[in-house]
Design a protein around this motif. Structure first.
Motif: not given
Ligand code: SF4
Lengths: 258, 479
Positions: B317-318, B320
């Motif tokens: 999902c990005g 982080c």
């Protein structure tokens, strides 16, 4: 009640006043404070650099030195996090020491949690007056989780006007040895933090972790910013009469602290 | 793409002084964070969904072989074929072979990070195919000949002006000469160029966000709709994905989708969610004649058995990356390979070797924000720490840092030695720094003092002052 103080290496070496302020807060609330002599550091530098063996040795020594105490108080969320969360993890494959470490960690408290949850203090002898902003260290947000408790304690004295940061969840860029391994990245992060601090208009920045405080003060002073830096124990204990962290010693001009 | 992770330190330092990159990072920085927060605030059941998602992933991973087989059966049932690639080279070979079978000249590609991992474009070009990225961000970086700098926003490091310049250079050959000034103008020109490619493409390659076992479908989410055209217009549709993306049921998929969109872009649901189910059936109006799924392992079945298994829960999902202060400071390219940020610092050492990527696990303050925002609660700091343990254990860190650590630990584990040493050290330092309260330079601390003053310690340590005070107290009590 008798409590033991684990001062933490950075308070011990860089900011004894924060250690004495911690003692003062505890004694004011009726505690008898012991400072076990065989204490150095909690072992994070080894642990965070992948050196588990040395981290274990240091952890064992801390556990042995403090094992008789019901309450072990640490004026630092990152050291408290190390002792509470990570000591048991260090001994996951050693049943005897795992038990010792979990027993020990159940007795460890960071200062804010102890003042708030156990001593339940509702008034503090704050002498500090003015506009402060508070930097939540990452471990105080995500390991000891004392964000709201800290606010409650600071609100015990209405002379303090707390101005919140715009981005209170952001790391200041200290990260232990991170800041010397990657000084440029750390500088960029602390610059963001300082811009945020300045935007609040506060004249003082306070935090509960010496690492963050040294990092923030170090950059503020390099940039010749007049903002003062104090440990939360100093502010709560009314012991801000000495030079702020990183400032020249001008105690002769101001009121001596207690 | 060949890893440049070994040069992380230099790349990070360069990124910090790259003015246009810093500007782009600044623009992007808060957008993702604010949007995600808003989406989460409007989702009171977030924690419940998160718990459910973790259950789904853990269950699937512990029965991964069964679900993969089930998925394959269902794909076959719907008329498609599944190909198993244990290495990236095998994945390349399979895809090149499939393109040859299709007599392809032009191959369009939807965004796929696994495709990047397996360097599919390089392989296609080497085999003489024209490979065109159709996701706008991917298209831009393909023109720039750069790897993606973010797993969901591959060209986030590029400014509008840089994109306009790239288009000017590369679109001349299609007779596009107008000056592009606004984002809609840029998007329109890309659309026009790509339209031609979509129509002429012989093979379309897409990634997959999830593989649904019970239906044999592969699923992508996009905001541009380009993936649909890539998949449906050419005669052959190839899906490239990795084995951990399989999910048992459609219902499970919907749980993960709800978390994915919100964590990634703060959207409730991504604009296009498309399921692909085998080749065109008689009743379908459009669709490919051939449908292939290439499933890449690339070390994942090993991960399943070892201490890195939690990383396989990642749904890419990005979040982080978006919440990582290190990523925000240096952007994605500094990390040197396909996956940047915290998840990349975990994955790159696994996939490219610990020695190659040994600087990445240390590029973290362990602030813990990545784990906090990760929709699957993947303990990224713990996984990074495991890498650090191995780096230290295998002596891959510098001898200087090992020596420093060993000396410090020797002293710190011996209070009787630590006390007098630290006291005299502090006394000297405190005395030297008494006047100004800080040091702007110190011989042993130049990494600190290059950008910060070092606050001077008090001349006496807390422990020594305390001992003195207690002794005084005692003697006055005795008097
Ligand atoms: S590790 Fe978690 S936050 Fe990062 S990309 Fe994967 S799922 Fe998202």
């Amino acid at each position: 009640m008798r409590v033991a103080l684990f001062a933490s290496c950075l308070v011990d070496l860089f900011r004894p006043n924060a250690g004495f302020a911690t003692v003062s807060l505890l004694e004011n609330a009726g505690c008898i404070v012991d400072v076990p002599p065989e204490q150095t550091c909690c072992g994070q530098p080894a642990y965070n650099n992948g050196d588990k063996d040395n981290a274990r040795d240091i952890a064992k020594q801390v556990i042995n030195e403090f094992s008789d105490y019901e309450y072990i108080i640490v004026p630092s969320s990152s050291c408290a996090g190390m002792m509470i969360k990570h000591y048991p993890q260090l001994f996951e494959d050693n049943a005897e020491w795992y038990k010792k470490a979990t027993d020990f960690s159940a007795h460890c408290y960071d200062l804010v949690t102890f003042l708030h949850d156990i001593l339940k203090i509702t008034s503090v002898p704050v002498t500090y007056q003015g506009n402060i902003t508070y930097h939540d260290s990452c471990s105080s947000l995500r390991e000891t989780r004392v964000k709201d408790k800290t606010r409650h304690l600071l609100a015990c004295n209405e002379k303090i006007n707390l101005l919140e940061l715009g981005n209170p969840e952001a790391c200041c860029g200290f990260g232990g040895t991170f800041c010397v391994k990657y000084p440029e990245i750390s500088e960029s992060m602390v610059n963001d933090k300082i811009a945020d601090i300045e935007a609040t208009g506060a004249d003082t920045v306070v935090s509960g972790d010496m690492g963050c405080l040294l990092n923030i003060a170090g950059r503020l002073k390099r940039l010749n910013k007049p903002i003062k830096v104090f440990h939360i124990a100093e502010v709560l204990a009314g012991m801000t009469g000495i030079a702020a962290i990183g400032d020249a010693d001008d105690t002769k001009k101001s009121e001596p602290s207690s | 793409m060949k890893s440049k992770s070994h040069a992380f330190k230099q790349q990070a330092a360069d990124a910090l002084v790259n003015v246009s990159l810093q500007k782009a990072l600044l623009n992007a920085k808060d957008g993702f964070i604010v949007k995600r927060k808003k989406a989460m605030d409007e989702l009171p059941e977030f924690e419940r969904l998160r718990t459910k998602a973790i259950e789904i992933k853990e269950h699937t991973l512990s029965h991964l072989d069964q679900y993969l087989e089930y998925f394959e059966q269902q794909v076959i049932k719907s008329g498609g074929t599944v190909h198993w690639a244990s290495t990236t080279t095998q994945a390349q070979q399979i895809i090149v072979e499939l393109c040859k079978q299709a007599n392809a000249r032009t191959v369009t590609k939807g965004k796929s990070m696994v495709g990047e991992e397996a360097a599919i474009n390089d392989a296609l070009e080497a085999a003489g195919f024209e490979a065109i990225e159709t996701d706008l961000g991917e298209y831009i970086i393909q023109l720039a000949n750069e790897p993606p700098s973010h797993i969901i926003a591959p060209a986030i490091h590029k400014s509008k002006q840089e994109i306009a310049d790239l288009f000017k250079d590369h679109h001349k050959k299609y007779n596009f000469n107008s000056k592009l000034e606004t984002i809609p103008e840029i998007v329109n020109e890309a659309r026009e160029v790509l339209r031609e490619k979509f129509i002429n493409a012989d093979v379309g390659i897409t990634g997959a966000n999830f593989l649904v076992a019970e239906t044999g479908s592969t699923l992508i989410v996009t905001n541009e709709g380009n993936g649909d055209l890539t998949a449906t217009l050419p005669k052959t549709h190839i899906v490239i994905s990795s084995i951990e993306k399989v999910v048992p049921t459609l219902e499970d998929t919907s749980v993960l989708l709800r978390l994915l969109a919100r964590s990634a872009t703060g959207q409730e649901i991504t604009s296009y969610t498309t399921f692909f189910n085998g080749p065109k059936r008689n009743s379908d109006i459009d669709g490919p004649e051939n449908f292939h799924v290439v499933l890449l392992d690339n070390g994942r079945s090993n991960m399943l058995q070892n201490e890195n298994h939690e990383m396989l829960k990642c749904i890419h999902c990005g979040a982080c990356l978006n919440h990582c202060p290190v990523y925000s400071a240096i952007g994605g390219h500094a990390y040197g390979w396909v996956y940047p940020g915290p998840m990349g610092s975990v994955l790159t050492p696994i996939m490219q070797g610990l020695d190659e990527a040994k600087d990445l696990p240390f590029a973290s303050t362990f602030c813990g924000r990545c784990e906090e925002v990760c929709p699957l609660s993947i303990p990224l700091p713990k996984l990074l720490r495991q890498h650090r343990n191995h780096i230290h254990h295998d002596k891959l860190n510098t001898s200087r840092s090992r020596l420093g650590l060993a000396l410090w630990a020797f002293v710190a584990s011996r209070p009787a030695l630590y006390r007098p040493l630290s006291n005299s050290f502090i006394r000297a330092l405190g005395w030297l720094g008494k006047k100004s309260g800080r040091f702007s330079w110190l011989p042993f601390a130049s990494a600190w003092t290059q950008s910060k003053d070092l606050p001077a310690p008090a001349a006496q340590s807390f422990m020594s002052a305390w001992t003195q005070q207690q002794a005084k107290k005692k003697s006055s009590e005795n008097e």
